[in-house]
Design an enzyme around this catalytic site. Structure first.
Site, PDB file in Angstrom:
ATOM      1  CG  ASP A  23      42.652   9.924   3.067  1.00  0.00           C
ATOM      2  OD1 ASP A  23      42.277   9.916   4.241  1.00  0.00           O
ATOM      3  OD2 ASP A  23      43.849   9.990   2.702  1.00  0.00           O
ATOM      4  CE1 TYR A  83      44.384   1.752   0.763  1.00  0.00           C
ATOM      5  CE2 TYR A  83      46.040   0.540   1.994  1.00  0.00           C
ATOM      6  CZ  TYR A  83      44.870   1.278   1.958  1.00  0.00           C
ATOM      7  OH  TYR A  83      44.195   1.550   3.127  1.00  0.00           O
TER       8      TYR A  83
END
Lengths: 246, 246
Positions: A54, A112
């Site tokens: 994002d 992540y």
């Protein structure tokens, strides 16, 4: 024409981008890579990434692939790429791959990392790369809440998805909470992640760790299967796409 | 009026500033601190720093002092300061000091770190905080060249100063070359440093380490006592004011 397929290993500072994916307005990493490769290779070039980070999310180990009729040496191409790309996007490796390789669909797992700063005053060099928690949090509670997410679950509550999409069941292989300068990082490793899943999970466990929500609510949150059941996502700047495994 | 004296411990990212010291045009750290303190304390406030970092030079441990008639609590003042200051300047500590304390003149030693990136591709998160050396360098030669600067010397050749100034003799207590992610850092500790001395020394030893200049020239460079005898200074972005000791 005989096309070859190449794999890119990328690091980028997501601060000034609208994210990985091309958007109608705003600078995306994918767009900049495509433009740069198309100029260098003198042909239209489509770049497919492993994960769609994002706006404001960073990457240490994003992977992408592209096809080209280029057959020249790779090291000069890598150097030209880094020479033309903005300094906040770097290509760390460029290598030829099998035609069957796909940056997204061939990925076995993704990792992540979410970075938290817990001290009073955040080091100015980390200001764009850490979520500065201003509430005090209970680390034991955080660790317990995180452990609830490991394994195979329906993560629909924790994803920003519309109801049309296919399965929201995913497997998280590992979640570790590791102490580091100024606070902690949460390492998430899983087969795949839904849209905003890491930031939504992180936001939820932080709500629990600061006492805004109770640990016992987690079961009902999972079964709600509704994004509206949880609070806000943790900020983008704390999140890094660390590694993609094939 | 009864004035109190306070000491600030500061960290800042120097990327977007003209340096510590107030300049006729451009944003300086000193100016921003003075403006912010003057607003908070509702009186004119002069801030004196331990070292005048140049444009683009960073600080992990700059120290400064100021005087004020303010007698309130310190923690709320520290929080208000950080609340008003831009995010690339942080006050890490605020404490009352003896009236005799002077950030610059009371300093016993200062420590500067110069960070080198030697790999092919610089990590994008370090792009503003490392000097990326594109030439290959001889680390043994670098270490030997650096050792020549330890001790008491006339550093006139290595300072951007006019001939009017007082002594250019300074003592360097320690220079260490330490391996770290992506390359090395050079740690300089000394009683004091002349203007641009660290960057000029670093530029010179890097010229030697990459074979542009020979080690045997160092003696004649010292005795030249002329800044024009050496090449360009190492870039500002690799330099950090690390610590000031009192």
């Amino acid at each position: 024409m005989n096309m070859k397929k190449y794999k890119l290993l990328l690091a980028y500072d997501g601060t000034h981008y609208v994210g990985w994916q091309i958007q109608p307005n705003g600078n995306s990493i994918q767009h900049i890579l495509q433009e740069t490769l198309s100029i260098l290779l003198k042909e239209n070039c489509i770049v497919i990434g492993a994960g769609r980070t994002d706006a404001g999310v960073h990457a240490i180990g994003q992977v992408a692939h592209f096809q080209t009729s280029y057959t020249g040496a790779l090291l000069p191409l890598l150097k030209s790429l880094n020479g033309m790309l903005p300094h906040d996007i770097r290509v760390k490796l460029l290598e030829e791959v099998e035609d069957s390789f796909h940056a997204r669909f061939s990925a076995k797992s993704k990792e992540y990392h979410y970075h938290l700063w817990l001290g009073d005053t955040i080091d100015p060099f980390f200001r764009l790369y850490r979520h500065h928690m201003r509430h005090s949090i209970d680390i034991t509670l955080l660790r317990t809440a995180l452990s609830r997410f490991v394994g195979r679950h329906d993560f629909r509550t924790f994803a920003n998805v519309n109801t049309q999409i296919q399965s929201t069941i995913r497997t998280l292989y590992r979640i570790d909470l590791i102490e580091q300068e100024g606070g902690y990082r949460i390492e998430y490793e899983g087969e795949g992640f839904l849209y905003k899943m890491v930031r939504n999970i992180t936001g939820t466990v932080l709500d629990i760790a600061r006492g805004k929500r109770s640990l016992s609510e987690l079961d009902s949150l999972f079964s709600a299967k509704d994004r509206r059941a949880i609070g806000i996502a943790a900020p983008a700047k704390g999140l890094f796409l660390q590694k993609v495994r094939y």
